[in-house]
Design a protein around this motif. Structure first.
Motif, short mmCIF file in Angstrom:
data_model
loop_
_atom_site.label_atom_id
_atom_site.label_comp_id
_atom_site.label_asym_id
_atom_site.label_seq_id
_atom_site.Cartn_x
_atom_site.Cartn_y
_atom_site.Cartn_z
N MET A 43 0.85 -1.19 0.00
CA MET A 43 0.00 0.00 0.00
C MET A 43 0.88 1.23 0.00
O MET A 43 1.81 1.34 0.80
N THR A 44 0.61 2.17 -0.90
CA THR A 44 1.34 3.43 -0.95
C THR A 44 0.34 4.57 -0.91
O THR A 44 -0.48 4.72 -1.81
N GLN A 45 0.42 5.37 0.16
CA GLN A 45 -0.41 6.56 0.29
C GLN A 45 0.42 7.76 -0.11
O GLN A 45 1.50 7.97 0.41
N GLY A 46 -0.09 8.55 -1.03
CA GLY A 46 0.64 9.75 -1.43
C GLY A 46 0.50 10.02 -2.91
O GLY A 46 0.23 9.12 -3.71
N LYS A 47 0.69 11.28 -3.27
CA LYS A 47 0.61 11.69 -4.66
C LYS A 47 1.90 11.30 -5.40
O LYS A 47 2.98 11.29 -4.83
N PHE A 48 1.74 11.01 -6.68
CA PHE A 48 2.88 10.60 -7.50
C PHE A 48 4.02 11.62 -7.41
O PHE A 48 5.19 11.26 -7.20
N HIS A 49 3.71 12.91 -7.55
CA HIS A 49 4.76 13.92 -7.56
C HIS A 49 5.42 14.08 -6.19
O HIS A 49 6.61 14.41 -6.11
N ASP A 50 4.68 13.85 -5.11
CA ASP A 50 5.28 13.92 -3.79
C ASP A 50 6.27 12.78 -3.58
O ASP A 50 7.33 12.96 -2.97
N ILE A 51 5.90 11.60 -4.07
CA ILE A 51 6.80 10.45 -3.98
C ILE A 51 8.09 10.72 -4.73
O ILE A 51 9.20 10.49 -4.22
N TYR A 52 7.97 11.29 -5.93
CA TYR A 52 9.18 11.56 -6.70
C TYR A 52 9.95 12.77 -6.19
O TYR A 52 11.15 12.91 -6.45
N ASN A 82 3.04 -7.44 3.84
CA ASN A 82 2.06 -6.36 3.96
C ASN A 82 2.68 -5.07 4.48
O ASN A 82 2.40 -4.62 5.59
N ASN A 83 3.53 -4.46 3.67
CA ASN A 83 4.17 -3.23 4.11
C ASN A 83 3.51 -2.00 3.48
O ASN A 83 2.86 -2.07 2.45
N VAL A 84 3.69 -0.88 4.16
CA VAL A 84 2.99 0.35 3.81
C VAL A 84 3.98 1.50 3.71
O VAL A 84 4.93 1.59 4.50
N ARG A 85 3.75 2.37 2.74
CA ARG A 85 4.50 3.62 2.65
C ARG A 85 3.50 4.76 2.52
O ARG A 85 2.54 4.67 1.75
N SER A 86 3.74 5.82 3.27
CA SER A 86 2.85 6.97 3.23
C SER A 86 3.69 8.23 3.13
O SER A 86 4.58 8.45 3.96
N ILE A 87 3.45 9.05 2.09
CA ILE A 87 4.26 10.23 1.85
C ILE A 87 3.35 11.43 1.61
O ILE A 87 2.48 11.38 0.73
N GLN A 88 3.54 12.49 2.40
CA GLN A 88 2.79 13.72 2.22
C GLN A 88 3.74 14.91 2.23
O GLN A 88 4.73 14.91 2.96
N LYS A 89 3.42 15.90 1.42
CA LYS A 89 4.22 17.12 1.35
C LYS A 89 3.42 18.28 1.94
O LYS A 89 2.22 18.37 1.73
N ALA A 90 4.10 19.16 2.67
CA ALA A 90 3.43 20.29 3.30
C ALA A 90 4.36 21.50 3.30
O ALA A 90 5.58 21.36 3.20
N PRO A 91 3.79 22.70 3.40
CA PRO A 91 4.63 23.91 3.46
C PRO A 91 5.37 23.98 4.79
O PRO A 91 4.84 23.59 5.83
N LEU A 92 6.58 24.48 4.73
CA LEU A 92 7.39 24.67 5.94
C LEU A 92 7.10 26.07 6.48
O LEU A 92 7.36 27.06 5.80
#
Length: 296
Positions: free
Chosen positions: A78-87, A151-161
């Motif tokens: 399972m991968t949570q996150g937008k394509f561009h955030d992952i890259y 059953n591993n998971v990756r979750s990636i989110q981008k936010a303003p600093l």
């Protein structure tokens, strides 16, 4: 001959680059642990693109990196996150590793979908980056991947600093905020470099995050998930929670890597997974509010 590193050879871009370059360069490419070279004239590097030290090892003795955002990847189940955030995270690893290894040049293969943000991240570390003139045609930007065998998971989110904040402050505030946002439901205890997360009426912590001082460098704050009843211990992987500034940009990535839930998979995807995504989304909003308040 010069050593050239490709992001992979499973997708359309990688396959075409291999055919065009194999006669004139020593080719290397990232690959999964079980990928075979199929008698191709290329060295496959079985390194994890999401682990900075492994990317740094991959770029040793590399002269040129050809970077392309290939949606065919081998990721977690399972991968949570937008394509561009992952890259964005992958590009930051490549940029940092290229600087460490004095890579001569990077070439970014432009396409009709990808934005220029990835190029800015690659350029943030001082390595020259050329962008191809003719964009590659894309037929979609959704990730397509072969799932892992556990059953591993990756979750990636981008936010303003928020203005004036360091990544360390962002990370510390995350746990403080988590302790307050669901008052009397979630309780976070900090002791001896660990954050222990408890929920109401459960005596043992549901998660334990231990600060990794060795890997927490250069705007990267890293915690290992070292315990908790919601986390399963893995023999060959370490679950990690990461906060990282992207290049010199005023934004950061918050990522959970290689997490294996202790809950049965069918229960996890309908309970813990959406709750985790919701909490992180609310924290993104919190960072947007904090950034706005600091500018006033």
């Amino acid at each position: 001959m010069k050593n050239v590193l490709l992001m992979g050879i499973s997708g359309r871009i990688g396959k075409n680059l291999y055919r065009e370059l194999k006669s004139d360069y020593n080719l290397f490419a990232f690959s999964s642990q079980n990928q075979e070279d199929d008698n191709l004239d290329i060295t496959l590097l079985k390194k994890d693109l999401f682990i900075l030290p492994e990317v740094e090892e991959a770029l040793e003795d590399i002269d040129i990196v050809i970077f392309f955002e290939d949606p065919i990847m081998r990721l977690n189940r399972m991968t949570q996150g937008k394509f561009h955030d992952i890259y964005s995270l992958i590009a930051d690893n490549i940029g940092r590793a290229a600087k460490l290894n004095d890579v001569e040049q990077m070439i970014y293969v432009a396409d009709e979908i990808s934005s220029g943000k990835t190029v800015k991240i690659l350029r943030a570390y001082g390595i020259p980056v050329e962008v191809t003139e003719t964009p590659v045609k894309r037929y979609g930007k959704n990730l397509s991947y072969k799932s892992s065998d556990y059953n591993n998971v990756r979750s990636i989110q981008k936010a303003p600093l928020p203005e004036g904040w360091t990544v360390k402050r962002v990370a510390n505030y995350y746990f403080e905020w988590l302790n307050e946002i669901l008052y009397n439901v979630i309780n976070v205890v900090s002791e001896n470099g660990q954050y222990k997360i408890y929920v109401t009426n459960v005596e043992k912590p549901v998660l334990v995050a231990t600060y990794d001082a060795e890997e927490s460098v250069d705007d990267i704050e890293l915690y290992q998930i070292t315990g908790g009843i919601l986390s399963k211990k893995q023999p060959n992987k370490i679950s990690r929670l990461e906060f990282r500034r992207l290049g010199n940009r005023d934004e950061f990535i918050m990522a959970l890597h290689d997490f294996e839930p202790n809950l049965p998979w069918g229960i996890y995807i309908f309970t813990q997974a959406p709750l985790h995504a919701l909490v992180n989304r609310i924290y993104q909003v919190e960072m947007i509010i904090s950034r706005h308040e600091n500018r006033e």
